[in-house]
Design a protein around this motif. Structure first.
Motif, PDB file in Angstrom:
ATOM      1  N   GLY A 138     -18.750 -14.469  21.037  1.00 22.41           N
ATOM      2  CA  GLY A 138     -17.977 -13.510  21.823  1.00 22.41           C
ATOM      3  C   GLY A 138     -18.844 -12.866  22.872  1.00 22.41           C
ATOM      4  N   GLY A 139     -18.205 -12.129  23.747  1.00 24.25           N
ATOM      5  CA  GLY A 139     -18.963 -11.454  24.774  1.00 24.25           C
ATOM      6  C   GLY A 139     -18.099 -10.587  25.656  1.00 24.25           C
ATOM      7  N   ARG A 140     -18.728 -10.038  26.668  1.00 23.60           N
ATOM      8  CA  ARG A 140     -18.097  -9.059  27.543  1.00 23.60           C
ATOM      9  C   ARG A 140     -17.430  -9.725  28.740  1.00 23.60           C
ATOM     10  NH1 ARG A 140     -23.148  -4.941  27.148  1.00 23.60           N
ATOM     11  NH2 ARG A 140     -22.763  -4.369  24.992  1.00 23.60           N
ATOM     12  N   PRO A 141     -16.431  -9.042  29.307  1.00 21.04           N
ATOM     13  CA  PRO A 141     -15.722  -9.621  30.450  1.00 21.04           C
ATOM     14  C   PRO A 141     -16.543  -9.539  31.732  1.00 21.04           C
ATOM     15  CG  PRO A 141     -14.900  -7.416  30.011  1.00 21.04           C
ATOM     16  CD  PRO A 141     -15.888  -7.736  28.914  1.00 21.04           C
ATOM     17  N   GLU A 142     -16.253 -10.478  32.610  1.00 23.08           N
ATOM     18  CA  GLU A 142     -16.768 -10.409  33.969  1.00 23.08           C
ATOM     19  C   GLU A 142     -15.649  -9.854  34.838  1.00 23.08           C
ATOM     20  OE1 GLU A 142     -18.350 -14.272  34.996  1.00 23.08           O
ATOM     21  OE2 GLU A 142     -20.011 -14.026  33.585  1.00 23.08           O
ATOM     22  N   SER A 143     -15.976  -9.408  35.997  1.00 23.13           N
ATOM     23  CA  SER A 143     -15.022  -8.759  36.890  1.00 23.13           C
ATOM     24  C   SER A 143     -13.752  -9.595  37.079  1.00 23.13           C
ATOM     25  CB  SER A 143     -15.684  -8.514  38.243  1.00 23.13           C
ATOM     26  OG  SER A 143     -14.777  -7.888  39.124  1.00 23.13           O
ATOM     27  N   GLY A 144     -12.619  -8.955  36.830  1.00 17.83           N
ATOM     28  CA  GLY A 144     -11.328  -9.589  37.059  1.00 17.83           C
ATOM     29  C   GLY A 144     -10.839 -10.521  35.975  1.00 17.83           C
ATOM     30  N   GLU A 145     -11.611 -10.714  34.916  1.00 18.85           N
ATOM     31  CA  GLU A 145     -11.193 -11.632  33.850  1.00 18.85           C
ATOM     32  C   GLU A 145     -10.142 -10.991  32.948  1.00 18.85           C
ATOM     33  OE1 GLU A 145     -14.668 -14.739  32.622  1.00 18.85           O
ATOM     34  OE2 GLU A 145     -14.810 -12.755  31.726  1.00 18.85           O
ATOM     35  N   SER A 146      -9.198 -11.814  32.500  1.00 16.72           N
ATOM     36  CA  SER A 146      -8.249 -11.399  31.469  1.00 16.72           C
ATOM     37  C   SER A 146      -8.943 -11.515  30.112  1.00 16.72           C
ATOM     38  CB  SER A 146      -7.012 -12.299  31.494  1.00 16.72           C
ATOM     39  OG  SER A 146      -7.356 -13.607  31.047  1.00 16.72           O
ATOM     40  N   TRP A 147      -8.277 -11.023  29.083  1.00 10.64           N
ATOM     41  CA  TRP A 147      -8.817 -11.165  27.722  1.00 10.64           C
ATOM     42  C   TRP A 147      -9.058 -12.642  27.414  1.00 10.64           C
ATOM     43  CZ3 TRP A 147     -10.321  -6.731  25.675  1.00 10.64           C
ATOM     44  CH2 TRP A 147      -9.625  -5.561  25.933  1.00 10.64           C
ATOM     45  N   GLU A 148      -8.068 -13.484  27.730  1.00 13.36           N
ATOM     46  CA  GLU A 148      -8.184 -14.910  27.403  1.00 13.36           C
ATOM     47  C   GLU A 148      -9.210 -15.617  28.277  1.00 13.36           C
ATOM     48  OE1 GLU A 148      -5.529 -18.917  26.627  1.00 13.36           O
ATOM     49  OE2 GLU A 148      -4.492 -16.989  26.796  1.00 13.36           O
ATOM     50  N   ASP A 149      -9.307 -15.232  29.541  1.00  8.96           N
ATOM     51  CA  ASP A 149     -10.342 -15.816  30.407  1.00  8.96           C
ATOM     52  C   ASP A 149     -11.729 -15.544  29.829  1.00  8.96           C
ATOM     53  OD1 ASP A 149      -8.401 -16.676  32.230  1.00  8.96           O
ATOM     54  OD2 ASP A 149      -8.722 -14.976  33.594  1.00  8.96           O
ATOM     55  N   THR A 150     -11.938 -14.316  29.362  1.00  6.26           N
ATOM     56  CA  THR A 150     -13.225 -13.953  28.754  1.00  6.26           C
ATOM     57  C   THR A 150     -13.478 -14.812  27.529  1.00  6.26           C
ATOM     58  OG1 THR A 150     -13.034 -11.686  29.563  1.00  6.26           O
ATOM     59  CG2 THR A 150     -14.579 -12.072  27.751  1.00  6.26           C
ATOM     60  N   LEU A 151     -12.466 -14.950  26.680  1.00 12.20           N
ATOM     61  CA  LEU A 151     -12.579 -15.780  25.482  1.00 12.20           C
ATOM     62  C   LEU A 151     -13.039 -17.194  25.854  1.00 12.20           C
ATOM     63  CD1 LEU A 151     -11.810 -16.621  22.466  1.00 12.20           C
ATOM     64  CD2 LEU A 151      -9.656 -17.321  23.494  1.00 12.20           C
ATOM     65  N   ARG A 152     -12.348 -17.837  26.761  1.00 11.12           N
ATOM     66  CA  ARG A 152     -12.632 -19.229  27.099  1.00 11.12           C
ATOM     67  C   ARG A 152     -14.036 -19.391  27.701  1.00 11.12           C
ATOM     68  NH1 ARG A 152      -8.389 -22.546  26.449  1.00 11.12           N
ATOM     69  NH2 ARG A 152      -6.409 -21.535  25.976  1.00 11.12           N
ATOM     70  N   ARG A 153     -14.432 -18.490  28.579  1.00  8.83           N
ATOM     71  CA  ARG A 153     -15.771 -18.576  29.184  1.00  8.83           C
ATOM     72  C   ARG A 153     -16.853 -18.343  28.142  1.00  8.83           C
ATOM     73  NH1 ARG A 153     -18.967 -14.825  30.331  1.00  8.83           N
ATOM     74  NH2 ARG A 153     -17.354 -13.209  30.449  1.00  8.83           N
ATOM     75  N   GLU A 154     -16.691 -17.311  27.320  1.00  3.44           N
ATOM     76  CA  GLU A 154     -17.721 -16.988  26.322  1.00  3.44           C
ATOM     77  C   GLU A 154     -17.871 -18.086  25.272  1.00  3.44           C
ATOM     78  OE1 GLU A 154     -20.054 -14.752  26.107  1.00  3.44           O
ATOM     79  OE2 GLU A 154     -19.478 -13.510  27.807  1.00  3.44           O
ATOM     80  N   MET A 155     -16.780 -18.720  24.854  1.00  5.65           N
ATOM     81  CA  MET A 155     -16.892 -19.793  23.862  1.00  5.65           C
ATOM     82  C   MET A 155     -17.662 -20.975  24.459  1.00  5.65           C
ATOM     83  SD  MET A 155     -15.601 -18.229  21.368  1.00  5.65           S
ATOM     84  CE  MET A 155     -15.810 -16.637  22.166  1.00  5.65           C
ATOM     85  N   LEU A 156     -17.434 -21.246  25.728  1.00  4.88           N
ATOM     86  CA  LEU A 156     -18.161 -22.326  26.387  1.00  4.88           C
ATOM     87  C   LEU A 156     -19.641 -21.964  26.521  1.00  4.88           C
ATOM     88  CD1 LEU A 156     -18.010 -25.089  27.759  1.00  4.88           C
ATOM     89  CD2 LEU A 156     -17.468 -23.897  29.898  1.00  4.88           C
ATOM     90  N   GLU A 157     -19.927 -20.749  26.971  1.00  2.99           N
ATOM     91  CA  GLU A 157     -21.315 -20.326  27.172  1.00  2.99           C
ATOM     92  C   GLU A 157     -22.090 -20.188  25.870  1.00  2.99           C
ATOM     93  OE1 GLU A 157     -20.628 -17.707  31.257  1.00  2.99           O
ATOM     94  OE2 GLU A 157     -21.352 -16.707  29.451  1.00  2.99           O
ATOM     95  N   GLU A 158     -21.490 -19.557  24.871  1.00  8.19           N
ATOM     96  CA  GLU A 158     -22.226 -19.245  23.641  1.00  8.19           C
ATOM     97  C   GLU A 158     -22.189 -20.341  22.595  1.00  8.19           C
ATOM     98  OE1 GLU A 158     -21.352 -15.429  21.967  1.00  8.19           O
ATOM     99  OE2 GLU A 158     -22.471 -14.435  23.565  1.00  8.19           O
ATOM    100  N   ALA A 159     -21.093 -21.079  22.524  1.00 11.27           N
ATOM    101  CA  ALA A 159     -20.935 -22.060  21.448  1.00 11.27           C
ATOM    102  C   ALA A 159     -20.834 -23.500  21.955  1.00 11.27           C
ATOM    103  CB  ALA A 159     -19.699 -21.720  20.619  1.00 11.27           C
ATOM    104  N   CYS A 160     -20.917 -23.704  23.274  1.00 19.54           N
ATOM    105  CA  CYS A 160     -20.714 -25.041  23.847  1.00 19.54           C
ATOM    106  C   CYS A 160     -19.437 -25.644  23.272  1.00 19.54           C
ATOM    107  CB  CYS A 160     -21.912 -25.949  23.602  1.00 19.54           C
ATOM    108  SG  CYS A 160     -23.400 -25.447  24.478  1.00 19.54           S
TER     109      CYS A 160
END
Length: 171
Positions: free
Chosen positions: A68-90
């Motif tokens: 998990g992680g924090r949002p970037e500017s303008g991200e929705s809850w789900e956008d944050t989820l999808r980006r963080e899972m890719l970044e942190e868990a590949c």
């Protein structure tokens, strides 16, 4: 409210004391729907593979947590989820289901008065080759039945994790 293998579950809106960063924090589970008031603070997920295994990550190879992680500017809850899972868990997220929100209030310490809100998800994921590029150097995948033995939880936070795991259908 009951319990899971992770311990007693938090009831809706029940505040649980969780000391953090030298402050006295209270965490409360909020069901899905409209986010409770507070500063959007990102997304966490129980990432579940097609084989019903759960993806855990670690910064030290000893304490394993959910990505998990924090949002970037303008991200929705789900956008944050999808980006963080890719970044942190590949991991790429297929279907994602919002389980609820955790609202954290700081009652004392350097962050007194701060109120943070995090979205909590169950994410069906496909794992990519492990090529960490960000702050997380370790990933493991465990059978859902072993989650209680593998998952590290902050002091006091077990009722929140237990509720999230039950809502995700893995405990």
């Amino acid at each position: 409210m009951g319990s899971t293998e992770l311990g007693r579950m938090a009831a809706d809106f029940e505040e649980t004391p969780v000391p953090a960063n030298g402050g006295d924090w209270r965490m409360a589970w909020h069901p899905p729907g409209e986010a409770p008031p507070g500063l959007p603070h990102g997304a966490n997920a129980f990432c579940v593979t097609a084989g019903h295994e759960v993806v855990l990550i670690s910064t030290d190879g000893a304490r394993w947590g959910w990505p998990g992680g924090r949002p970037e500017s303008g991200e929705s809850w789900e956008d944050t989820l999808r980006r963080e899972m890719l970044e942190e868990a590949c991991a790429t997220v297929g279907e994602a289901r919002l389980l609820g929100f955790v609202r954290s209030r700081c009652l004392s310490g350097a962050e007194q008065g701060r109120v943070l809100v995090r979205s909590i998800w169950r994410a069906e994921v496909s794992l990519l080759p492990w090529e960490p590029e960000f702050e997380i150097p370790f990933r493991t995948v465990v059978p859902a039945g072993e989650l209680a033995r593998q998952l590290w939880m902050e002091d006091g936070a077990a009722p929140i994790y237990s509720r999230a795991a039950r809502e995700a259908g893995i405990a």
